[in-house]
Design a protein around this motif. Sequence first.
Motif, PDB file in Angstrom:
ATOM      1  N   ALA A 172       7.333  -8.778  -5.206  1.00  0.00           N
ATOM      2  CA  ALA A 172       7.575  -7.609  -4.537  1.00  0.00           C
ATOM      3  C   ALA A 172       6.296  -6.558  -4.704  1.00  0.00           C
ATOM      4  CB  ALA A 172       9.029  -7.048  -5.128  1.00  0.00           C
ATOM      5  N   VAL A 173       5.873  -6.632  -5.830  1.00  0.00           N
ATOM      6  CA  VAL A 173       4.708  -5.656  -5.954  1.00  0.00           C
ATOM      7  C   VAL A 173       3.643  -5.927  -4.992  1.00  0.00           C
ATOM      8  CG1 VAL A 173       2.996  -4.909  -7.554  1.00  0.00           C
ATOM      9  CG2 VAL A 173       5.243  -4.891  -8.266  1.00  0.00           C
ATOM     10  N   ALA A 174       3.319  -7.057  -4.796  1.00  0.00           N
ATOM     11  CA  ALA A 174       2.322  -7.772  -4.164  1.00  0.00           C
ATOM     12  C   ALA A 174       2.563  -7.413  -2.430  1.00  0.00           C
ATOM     13  CB  ALA A 174       1.768  -9.271  -4.083  1.00  0.00           C
ATOM     14  N   VAL A 175       3.444  -7.743  -1.976  1.00  0.00           N
ATOM     15  CA  VAL A 175       3.884  -7.705  -0.757  1.00  0.00           C
ATOM     16  C   VAL A 175       3.989  -6.244  -0.364  1.00  0.00           C
ATOM     17  CG1 VAL A 175       5.772  -8.174   0.903  1.00  0.00           C
ATOM     18  CG2 VAL A 175       5.109  -9.851  -0.639  1.00  0.00           C
ATOM     19  N   THR A 176       4.773  -5.472  -1.009  1.00  0.00           N
ATOM     20  CA  THR A 176       4.800  -4.000  -0.807  1.00  0.00           C
ATOM     21  C   THR A 176       3.330  -3.311  -0.854  1.00  0.00           C
ATOM     22  OG1 THR A 176       5.580  -3.458  -2.931  1.00  0.00           O
ATOM     23  CG2 THR A 176       7.123  -3.466  -1.375  1.00  0.00           C
ATOM     24  N   ASP A 177       2.595  -3.832  -1.906  1.00  0.00           N
ATOM     25  CA  ASP A 177       1.053  -3.239  -2.001  1.00  0.00           C
ATOM     26  C   ASP A 177       0.229  -3.593  -0.587  1.00  0.00           C
ATOM     27  OD1 ASP A 177       1.516  -2.154  -4.432  1.00  0.00           O
ATOM     28  OD2 ASP A 177       0.261  -3.619  -5.542  1.00  0.00           O
ATOM     29  N   PHE A 178       0.384  -4.636  -0.028  1.00  0.00           N
ATOM     30  CA  PHE A 178      -0.367  -5.063   1.225  1.00  0.00           C
ATOM     31  C   PHE A 178       0.245  -4.247   2.102  1.00  0.00           C
ATOM     32  CE2 PHE A 178      -0.394  -7.559   5.199  1.00  0.00           C
ATOM     33  CZ  PHE A 178      -1.712  -7.462   5.157  1.00  0.00           C
ATOM     34  N   ILE A 179       1.321  -3.866   2.579  1.00  0.00           N
ATOM     35  CA  ILE A 179       1.866  -3.067   3.646  1.00  0.00           C
ATOM     36  C   ILE A 179       1.429  -1.698   3.220  1.00  0.00           C
ATOM     37  CG2 ILE A 179       3.820  -1.966   4.521  1.00  0.00           C
ATOM     38  CD1 ILE A 179       5.250  -4.693   4.035  1.00  0.00           C
ATOM     39  N   GLN A 180       1.482  -1.267   1.995  1.00  0.00           N
ATOM     40  CA  GLN A 180       1.049   0.255   1.562  1.00  0.00           C
ATOM     41  C   GLN A 180      -0.430   0.460   1.739  1.00  0.00           C
ATOM     42  OE1 GLN A 180       3.137   0.018  -2.264  1.00  0.00           O
ATOM     43  NE2 GLN A 180       5.101   0.597  -1.476  1.00  0.00           N
ATOM     44  N   MET A 181      -1.128  -0.486   1.310  1.00  0.00           N
ATOM     45  CA  MET A 181      -2.701  -0.369   1.635  1.00  0.00           C
ATOM     46  C   MET A 181      -2.853  -0.165   3.228  1.00  0.00           C
ATOM     47  SD  MET A 181      -5.824  -3.009   0.877  1.00  0.00           S
ATOM     48  CE  MET A 181      -7.280  -2.769   1.894  1.00  0.00           C
ATOM     49  N   ILE A 182      -2.201  -0.767   4.043  1.00  0.00           N
ATOM     50  CA  ILE A 182      -2.205  -0.347   5.309  1.00  0.00           C
ATOM     51  C   ILE A 182      -2.266   0.813   5.547  1.00  0.00           C
ATOM     52  CG2 ILE A 182      -1.885  -1.061   7.653  1.00  0.00           C
ATOM     53  CD1 ILE A 182      -1.521  -3.908   6.676  1.00  0.00           C
ATOM     54  N   ILE A 183      -1.203   1.395   5.224  1.00  0.00           N
ATOM     55  CA  ILE A 183      -0.567   2.635   5.479  1.00  0.00           C
ATOM     56  C   ILE A 183      -1.495   3.666   4.786  1.00  0.00           C
ATOM     57  CG2 ILE A 183       1.350   4.501   5.127  1.00  0.00           C
ATOM     58  CD1 ILE A 183       3.247   2.043   5.141  1.00  0.00           C
ATOM     59  N   ILE A 184      -1.881   3.456   3.511  1.00  0.00           N
ATOM     60  CA  ILE A 184      -2.894   4.500   2.835  1.00  0.00           C
ATOM     61  C   ILE A 184      -4.375   4.613   3.705  1.00  0.00           C
ATOM     62  CG2 ILE A 184      -4.412   4.708   0.892  1.00  0.00           C
ATOM     63  CD1 ILE A 184      -1.960   3.478  -0.733  1.00  0.00           C
ATOM     64  N   VAL A 185      -4.890   3.543   4.128  1.00  0.00           N
ATOM     65  CA  VAL A 185      -6.129   3.450   4.794  1.00  0.00           C
ATOM     66  C   VAL A 185      -5.770   4.168   6.168  1.00  0.00           C
ATOM     67  CG1 VAL A 185      -7.658   2.009   6.127  1.00  0.00           C
ATOM     68  CG2 VAL A 185      -6.953   1.547   3.531  1.00  0.00           C
ATOM     69  N   LEU A 186      -4.897   3.968   6.945  1.00  0.00           N
ATOM     70  CA  LEU A 186      -4.691   4.451   8.150  1.00  0.00           C
ATOM     71  C   LEU A 186      -4.386   6.132   8.017  1.00  0.00           C
ATOM     72  CD1 LEU A 186      -2.667   1.878  10.210  1.00  0.00           C
ATOM     73  CD2 LEU A 186      -5.199   2.272  10.427  1.00  0.00           C
ATOM     74  N   GLY A 187      -3.503   6.270   6.924  1.00  0.00           N
ATOM     75  CA  GLY A 187      -2.927   7.496   6.848  1.00  0.00           C
ATOM     76  C   GLY A 187      -4.054   8.610   6.374  1.00  0.00           C
TER      77      GLY A 187
END
Length: 504
Positions: A172-187
């Motif tokens: 769960a940590v790895a999957v959510t981290d992948f999505i959150q990395m995209i949001i962090i970078v774009l944001g």
Amino acid sequence: MLLWFVIAYWVVSVGIGLIASTRVHNTRDFAVAGRHLPFYMVTATVFATWFGSETVLGIPATFLKEGLNGVVADPFGSSMCLILVGVFFAAPLYRMNLLTIGDYYKKRFGRVVEVLTTLAIVISYLGWVGAQITALGLVFNVVSGGEISKLAGMWIGSGTILIYTFFGGMWAVAVTDFIQMIIIVLGMLYIGGEVSGMVGGVGVVVNHAAEAGKFAFWPALDAKEVLGFIAAWVTMMFGSIPQQDVFQRVQSSKTEKIAIWGTVLGGGLYFVFAFVPMFLAYSATLLDPKMVAGLIDTDPQLILPRLVLDKAPLIAQVMFFGALLSAIKSCASATLLAPSVTFTENILKPMLGKMSDRKLLRSMRTVTLVFTVLVTLYAVNSKSSIFKMVENAYQVTLVMAFIPLLAGVYWKRATQQGALAAIFFGLAVWLSILIAGPDDPFMPAQLAGLIASAAGMVLGSLLPPLFGNVVYHEPDEHAFLHEHAAYPHTPAHPLHPAEHPGHS
């Protein structure tokens, strides 16, 4: 409107974590995602785990007050930590196929060293996770316009993160981290572009900061200042190497090469993007100097959120707070999981005796729940800033766990007696300066403790054994993997000379 966007994002991300939890079938899935993570996911989870509240709120606040010299620990020290792990530690640790970093200490130096280092590692997470929980309370308070108190925000944040971490573990940590990395970078890139347009371009901000002396990095040629600079750097750079969250990302990789380069790339990306929040916060001194002056000495962590709320349009606010929440959530979930897994595996499991895999998995989840409650209580009662909570977290592992790990991997003559001496010398010197030393010592306590730990390792390993000491050499990789073929999630016992005559 902003609050409803935040709530919707929060619910969706928790749901994604719960979906990922369906891949957890045993303790190995829960702790290290079954060693199945591909390169892009390892890179993302390394980056997202370290890009936390201190990166978005703590580092910029410290930069505004002290310049680059004040943030030597993070991002300079912390990003170097990840690169050093990838270059020097990922390959040898990955080959050992262990569940926790505590298993390494047990295998190399025996049970006593395993317990002492594991306790140090678990304690160190209080500050790091506490910083994330504190930041969640701050964010919920700000986006709700004060309707949600900081205290309530802390409990809401920690409770919801617990849900998917409890069920999904590392998957769960790895999957959510992948999505959150995209949001962090774009944001971060989006809000950076918005703010850059408001102030007249990146060059305007950089020139203003340079004229204000904010880019002064190296200390003055004064012995005390140089020692303080070195201490701040090595606290994060070395103290965060013997950590379970870093170890989990190495062990979760599908291959050894992924373990190495995913960690190195994640550390490099972290270093680059950590400067975006610093740019945003310094832009506030040009856009709203009155607001900055009012908060710089009271609560500088609020400067960046206030700038976005007061000056940016709604879409920019959504992007910023989405990125901020992603940063906090990814860091908090990882740092809740890591100490819970290592405490269960290295402290609780030996005390309870032989147990089935299902019972061990249940124990890990129970410890995760208990640790979440404890760390939230710690955060509620802590008076430290987010940056200081994170920086101070690694002092205990710096003086107790780093030297035994370094010597264990790269010095074959390192012994159990040396490891114990390193732990006790480092801890004794560090605590004696903190408790009985001057308020502003010539040499910072953690640096003195690190030097004492290194001296203890060398002396203890070279002196004749006092208590029937045993040298635990690295095991043969193929023999080790064969030993675990039937029950792969259980780490091996230390290699005793009587059982393995090839080792002394």
